[in-house]
Motif scaffolding. Sequence first.
Motif, mmCIF file in Angstrom:
data_model
loop_
_atom_site.group_PDB
_atom_site.id
_atom_site.type_symbol
_atom_site.label_atom_id
_atom_site.label_comp_id
_atom_site.label_asym_id
_atom_site.label_seq_id
_atom_site.Cartn_x
_atom_site.Cartn_y
_atom_site.Cartn_z
ATOM 1 N N ARG A 74 19.987 31.501 -21.830
ATOM 2 C CA ARG A 74 19.626 30.202 -21.253
ATOM 3 C C ARG A 74 19.802 30.165 -19.732
ATOM 4 N NH1 ARG A 74 22.582 25.517 -23.377
ATOM 5 N NH2 ARG A 74 20.937 24.423 -22.281
ATOM 6 N N PHE A 75 20.069 31.312 -19.113
ATOM 7 C CA PHE A 75 20.328 31.332 -17.677
ATOM 8 C C PHE A 75 19.150 30.761 -16.879
ATOM 9 C CE2 PHE A 75 20.682 33.052 -13.425
ATOM 10 C CZ PHE A 75 22.021 32.849 -13.151
ATOM 11 N N SER A 76 17.941 31.048 -17.301
ATOM 12 C CA SER A 76 16.762 30.568 -16.556
ATOM 13 C C SER A 76 16.675 29.046 -16.540
ATOM 14 C CB SER A 76 15.482 31.168 -17.129
ATOM 15 O OG SER A 76 15.293 30.749 -18.464
ATOM 16 N N GLU A 77 17.310 28.376 -17.498
ATOM 17 C CA GLU A 77 17.310 26.908 -17.525
ATOM 18 C C GLU A 77 18.186 26.322 -16.420
ATOM 19 O OE1 GLU A 77 18.348 25.387 -21.401
ATOM 20 O OE2 GLU A 77 17.226 27.001 -22.375
ATOM 21 N N ILE A 78 19.257 27.013 -16.067
ATOM 22 C CA ILE A 78 20.205 26.490 -15.083
ATOM 23 C C ILE A 78 19.954 27.056 -13.681
ATOM 24 C CG2 ILE A 78 22.096 28.173 -15.320
ATOM 25 C CD1 ILE A 78 23.947 25.626 -15.537
ATOM 26 N N GLU A 79 19.218 28.136 -13.605
ATOM 27 C CA GLU A 79 19.001 28.807 -12.317
ATOM 28 C C GLU A 79 18.391 27.916 -11.237
ATOM 29 O OE1 GLU A 79 17.852 33.220 -10.760
ATOM 30 O OE2 GLU A 79 16.795 32.473 -12.528
ATOM 31 N N PRO A 80 17.394 27.064 -11.539
ATOM 32 C CA PRO A 80 16.861 26.194 -10.478
ATOM 33 C C PRO A 80 17.927 25.282 -9.856
ATOM 34 C CG PRO A 80 15.376 26.207 -12.348
ATOM 35 C CD PRO A 80 16.629 26.922 -12.780
ATOM 36 N N LEU A 81 18.846 24.781 -10.667
ATOM 37 C CA LEU A 81 19.930 23.952 -10.128
ATOM 38 C C LEU A 81 20.864 24.775 -9.256
ATOM 39 C CD1 LEU A 81 20.803 21.842 -13.290
ATOM 40 C CD2 LEU A 81 19.680 21.044 -11.210
ATOM 41 N N LEU A 82 21.123 26.015 -9.653
ATOM 42 C CA LEU A 82 21.982 26.896 -8.861
ATOM 43 C C LEU A 82 21.381 27.159 -7.486
ATOM 44 C CD1 LEU A 82 22.876 29.508 -11.602
ATOM 45 C CD2 LEU A 82 24.328 27.663 -10.745
ATOM 46 N N VAL A 83 20.074 27.344 -7.453
ATOM 47 C CA VAL A 83 19.383 27.594 -6.184
ATOM 48 C C VAL A 83 19.524 26.388 -5.263
ATOM 49 C CG1 VAL A 83 17.115 27.972 -5.131
ATOM 50 C CG2 VAL A 83 17.786 29.280 -7.165
ATOM 51 N N VAL A 84 19.314 25.196 -5.803
ATOM 52 C CA VAL A 84 19.432 23.975 -4.999
ATOM 53 C C VAL A 84 20.859 23.819 -4.477
ATOM 54 C CG1 VAL A 84 19.350 21.453 -5.082
ATOM 55 C CG2 VAL A 84 17.519 22.791 -6.114
ATOM 56 N N ILE A 85 21.831 24.009 -5.352
ATOM 57 C CA ILE A 85 23.236 23.879 -4.943
ATOM 58 C C ILE A 85 23.575 24.895 -3.862
ATOM 59 C CG2 ILE A 85 25.621 24.235 -5.721
ATOM 60 C CD1 ILE A 85 24.715 22.985 -8.430
ATOM 61 N N ASP A 86 23.192 26.141 -4.078
ATOM 62 C CA ASP A 86 23.517 27.195 -3.115
ATOM 63 C C ASP A 86 22.796 26.989 -1.781
ATOM 64 O OD1 ASP A 86 25.009 29.589 -2.574
ATOM 65 O OD2 ASP A 86 23.126 30.695 -2.664
ATOM 66 N N ASP A 87 21.542 26.565 -1.836
ATOM 67 C CA ASP A 87 20.768 26.344 -0.605
ATOM 68 C C ASP A 87 21.278 25.157 0.212
ATOM 69 O OD1 ASP A 87 19.183 28.506 -1.220
ATOM 70 O OD2 ASP A 87 17.434 27.314 -1.819
ATOM 71 N N HIS A 88 21.971 24.222 -0.434
ATOM 72 C CA HIS A 88 22.417 23.012 0.251
ATOM 73 C C HIS A 88 23.929 22.847 0.276
ATOM 74 C CE1 HIS A 88 18.197 22.213 -0.755
ATOM 75 N NE2 HIS A 88 18.205 21.570 0.392
ATOM 76 N N LYS A 89 24.663 23.923 0.104
ATOM 77 C CA LYS A 89 26.125 23.814 0.040
ATOM 78 C C LYS A 89 26.734 23.234 1.307
ATOM 79 C CE LYS A 89 26.419 28.715 0.851
ATOM 80 N NZ LYS A 89 26.514 29.959 0.121
ATOM 81 N N GLU A 90 26.098 23.437 2.465
ATOM 82 C CA GLU A 90 26.623 22.895 3.710
ATOM 83 C C GLU A 90 26.467 21.375 3.790
ATOM 84 O OE1 GLU A 90 24.321 25.511 3.833
ATOM 85 O OE2 GLU A 90 25.869 27.044 4.022
ATOM 86 N N THR A 91 25.545 20.810 3.044
ATOM 87 C CA THR A 91 25.307 19.370 3.111
ATOM 88 C C THR A 91 26.016 18.598 2.004
ATOM 89 O OG1 THR A 91 23.273 19.553 1.803
ATOM 90 C CG2 THR A 91 23.059 19.698 4.207
ATOM 91 N N LEU A 92 26.653 19.305 1.077
ATOM 92 C CA LEU A 92 27.390 18.638 0.011
ATOM 93 C C LEU A 92 28.694 18.072 0.550
ATOM 94 C CD1 LEU A 92 26.807 21.226 -2.851
ATOM 95 C CD2 LEU A 92 25.780 18.961 -2.651
ATOM 96 N N PRO A 93 29.177 16.981 -0.009
ATOM 97 C CA PRO A 93 30.441 16.402 0.442
ATOM 98 C C PRO A 93 31.583 17.422 0.326
ATOM 99 C CG PRO A 93 29.340 14.931 -1.093
ATOM 100 C CD PRO A 93 28.578 16.207 -1.104
ATOM 101 N N VAL A 94 32.529 17.362 1.257
ATOM 102 C CA VAL A 94 33.655 18.295 1.285
ATOM 103 C C VAL A 94 34.452 18.233 -0.003
ATOM 104 C CG1 VAL A 94 35.796 18.871 2.467
ATOM 105 C CG2 VAL A 94 33.792 18.207 3.780
ATOM 106 N N ASP A 95 34.648 17.034 -0.553
ATOM 107 C CA ASP A 95 35.449 16.886 -1.756
ATOM 108 C C ASP A 95 34.641 17.028 -3.046
ATOM 109 O OD1 ASP A 95 34.005 14.561 -1.436
ATOM 110 O OD2 ASP A 95 35.655 13.233 -1.945
ATOM 111 N N TRP A 96 33.403 17.500 -2.920
ATOM 112 C CA TRP A 96 32.571 17.706 -4.106
ATOM 113 C C TRP A 96 33.192 18.816 -4.932
ATOM 114 C CZ3 TRP A 96 28.686 21.282 -5.991
ATOM 115 C CH2 TRP A 96 27.867 20.737 -6.983
ATOM 116 N N PRO A 97 33.277 18.598 -6.247
ATOM 117 C CA PRO A 97 33.963 19.606 -7.079
ATOM 118 C C PRO A 97 33.349 20.977 -7.023
ATOM 119 C CG PRO A 97 33.177 17.736 -8.423
ATOM 120 C CD PRO A 97 32.752 17.505 -7.024
#
Length: 97
Positions: A74-97
Amino acid sequence: MFDVLSHSTRRQILVELADHNLRTEAAFETEEFAADGNSDSPETELHHIHLPNLADAGFINWGPRTETITRGPRFSEIEPLLVVIDDHKETLPVDWP
């Protein structure tokens, strides 16, 4: 998927697998993958919480005897979310889990 992604250790494991499909458990047994403020060791959490949860969800294949981790069925189901998270990690809140 969001429950799996809600923990930083599981997110990091999945992001690492997106970059390099075959990984060993040792790659995730460091303080870098430890949850802040948790009294359990990273190795204990990895083997008893995170890897079993990811394997049960089908996002990874985990061979405890071989100590290897690969992308699951099922990795391909979650991979698009991983890409978004990784590409935008600098813009996520500091206290984001």
